[in-house]
Design an enzyme around this catalytic site. Structure first.
Site: not given
Length: 618
Positions: A77, A139-140, A189, A505
């Protein structure tokens, strides 16, 4: 930032009742998910970078049937977010990414923060658990609106199907107007699964969102007077000029005034590097001339820039002799770090166009600036302290030379995306940027792993342009999985890995400030007791890794092969190309202003502090 008048700026339609709508709009009966895809089509989103999951899955079914929206399936993602950012920076359009709830959404936090810092128009669409389950630790589930509130221009939680169309319209409007930025749309959803009606265009209801674009005429006149009265002016140009599409106006203003122009890391390409009025990039690793010009200036005209710490160095010692004209679309930036003598709120394009007219009026009245002595100093600094590099004595590849030759051999109009670190600074100095939107990088956030997915997004948005990602071996190991995405979606980017076997760096700082104690900066196994990377050890072997992801891959270690392998990469356009450049590990980025010190202490090279002679205390 919160959605207020202070957040941004562009003309905005008068709000109407949401159920008003134009009578000519046809009404369709769809699911919320179908409404989402139709809305994306209608706002002109042609590319979405995403990864499906349970809560966003209802939207992926109608997406399969869309002939107007191309979905590019990423491998992580974070890649979706950076790709959307690269797409937006290259095309000037709103970038779009779409992921699922919970970890899918939280993996977008870094690219959203990155887009916020660099004022990139981005709409992030996330799935959310069903509205009845919100707040139950389902969940999630993650409160992505709460998580991203400080790093979005605005965000929405949508729990009703009938709100999807107007929310998408509002999100794109907010993201793209005024000071651009990321907007998050989190959709439950059950809202995606429910039935609703769809008509377009919807009516937007954004009370309090009235960005100011037209600058105040009195402030413009004051700025023009200061410009013609100044002896040592500098036009300090930031990324806002690029965002406003004001590069043509900027060139007119610069040539009209004859003032030197310095372009920040985010503004490279907004004014041609080759132009005689351009004195380079300012900041921690800016050119000596640009850094010193700001320090010695008696007037700084800041256009779409924000006086960030990397430009100013120690703030209370920055530009001690200068009056400040500060023009910005975002009123919150004006006076935030440096008080402005003439504050101007407005869109950079309108501000600069009005400044041109006002300066012309001053000239008509016989008021013209005399910058002859100023340019004598500037040219002396420019000739004495050019940005350059030494080739390694052992005959190995110089990273600066690699990047310079990539720039010189690239087709005209090539877009360059860089990761973060030494290679980013070398790419800013040793590639010439003559056109806007040809330099993409993570400026404010400094996000390692930006380059590969951003280059992917840029190439997806500008398929007819060559796109090079200049990456470090540290950055490359964070997001290289998106090369698989490129290979499978006919996105033939080219990647140069500047491989010095270390986090370059950070290693440079350890060399300069930590007595060469190289703690956890060597990336290859087999380092010796002094922390030097064993060049014979390839873990991972970037050539094999890239080939496994469907790329054409080459390794280059000999300077004699440099031009040949770059030409070979430029000639391949049917798949991604990766070149593993094995470069000298001790190369450093110069000039440099050490963190927390004054810009007066700029070092042209290690142990070399510029001597400004009689002008030291001007």
């Amino acid at each position: 930032m919160p959605m207020t008048e202070q957040a941004t700026g562009a003309p905005h339609p008068q709000p109407r009742a949401r159920n008003g709508g134009p009578s000519s709009a046809s009404v369709e009966h769809l699911t919320g998910a179908q409404s989402l895809i139709r809305s994306l089509e209608e706002v002109g989103a042609d590319t979405v970078f995403g990864l499906p999951g349970g809560c966003i899955l209802p939207a992926y079914d109608p997406l399969m049937d869309s002939t107007r929206v191309r979905h590019i399936l990423v491998r992580h993602e974070q890649g979706a977010g950076h790709a959307a950012t690269g797409y937006a920076q290259a095309t000037g359009k709103v970038g779009v990414c779409m992921v699922t709830s919970g970890p899918g959404a939280t993996n977008l936090v870094t690219p959203i923060a990155d887009a916020a810092m660099d004022s990139v128009p981005l709409v992030a669409i996330t799935g959310q658990v069903a509205s009845a389950a919100i707040g139950t630790d389902a969940f999630q589930e993650a409160d992505i609106c709460g998580i991203t509130m400080p790093i979005t221009k605005h965000n929405f939680l949508v729990t009703r199907a009938e709100d999807i169309a107007h929310t998408v319209a509002e999100a794109f409007h907010i993201a793209s107007t005024g000071r651009p930025g990321p907007v998050l749309v989190d959709i439950a959803k059950d809202a995606l699964q429910s039935k609703t009606t769809f008509s377009w265009p919807p009516t937007m209801d954004l009370p309090g969102y009235r960005p100011v674009t037209k600058p105040h005429a009195k402030q413009i006149r004051e700025a023009a007077k200061l410009i013609t009265q100044a002896k040592r002016p500098v036009l300090y140009v930031g990324g806002g000029v690029m965002k406003a599409g004001a590069t043509a106006e900027l060139k007119v203003l610069a040539e009209l005034t004859g003032a030197p122009v310095t372009t920040t890391l985010m503004a490279l390409g907004s004014f041609p590097d080759s132009h005689p009025l351009h004195v380079g990039m300012p900041g921690m690793h800016g050119s000596v001339t640009a850094v010193t010009a700001l320090q010695k200036a008696d007037l700084i005209v800041a256009l779409g820039a924000r006086f960030d710490d990397r430009v100013t160095g120690k703030l209370d010692s920055f530009a001690p002799y200068a009056k400040i004209v500060h023009a910005d679309i975002d009123p919150a930036e004006i006076g935030k770090n440096r008080a402005a003598d003439v504050p101007i709120v407005g869109d950079a394009r309108e501000v600069i166009a009005d400044l041109v007219q006002a300066v012309q009026a001053e000239h008509t009245e016989g008021n013209t600036g005399d910058y002859g002595a100023w340019w004598k100093d500037l040219n002396r600094w420019r000739e004495t302290y050019p940005v350059g590099y030494d080739l390694p004595e052992d005959g190995s590849l110089s990273p600066q030379q690699v990047i310079q030759r990539i720039g010189e051999l690239a087709p005209e109009g090539t877009i360059f995306a860089a990761g973060v670190g030494q290679h980013q600074m070398w790419a800013s100095h040793f590639i010439q940027y003559e056109q806007p939107a040809t330099w993409l990088n993570s400026g404010g956030a400094g996000t390692m792993g930006y380059a590969v997915p951003a280059a992917m997004g840029a190439k997806a948005g500008m398929p007819d342009r060559a796109v090079w990602a200049i990456d470090g071996d540290g950055c490359f190991q964070m997001t290289n999985q998106e090369l698989t995405t490129c290979a499978l979606n006919n996105i033939p980017i080219k990647v140069a890995i500047i491989n010095n076997g270390a986090l370059g760096m950070v290693r440079q700082w350890q060399t300069l400030f930590y007595n060469q104690r190289y703690s956890n900066t060597v990336l290859h196994s087999g380092a010796d007791t002094d922390g030097n990377a064993a060049k014979g050890t390839r873990v991972p072997d970037f050539v094999k890794l890239s080939e496994a992801m469907g790329c054409y891959a080459i390794r280059c270690e000999d300077p004699a092969d440099l031009d040949k392998v770059i030409a070979e990469a430029n000639a391949i356009n049917d798949r991604p190309v990766v070149i593993d450049f094995i470069v000298h590990e001790d190369a450093m980025v110069w000039p440099m202003v050490a963190a927390g010190t004054s810009n007066d202490e700029v070092m042209a090279a290690r142990g070399v502090r510029p001597d400004f002679g009689d002008n030291e205390d001007d």
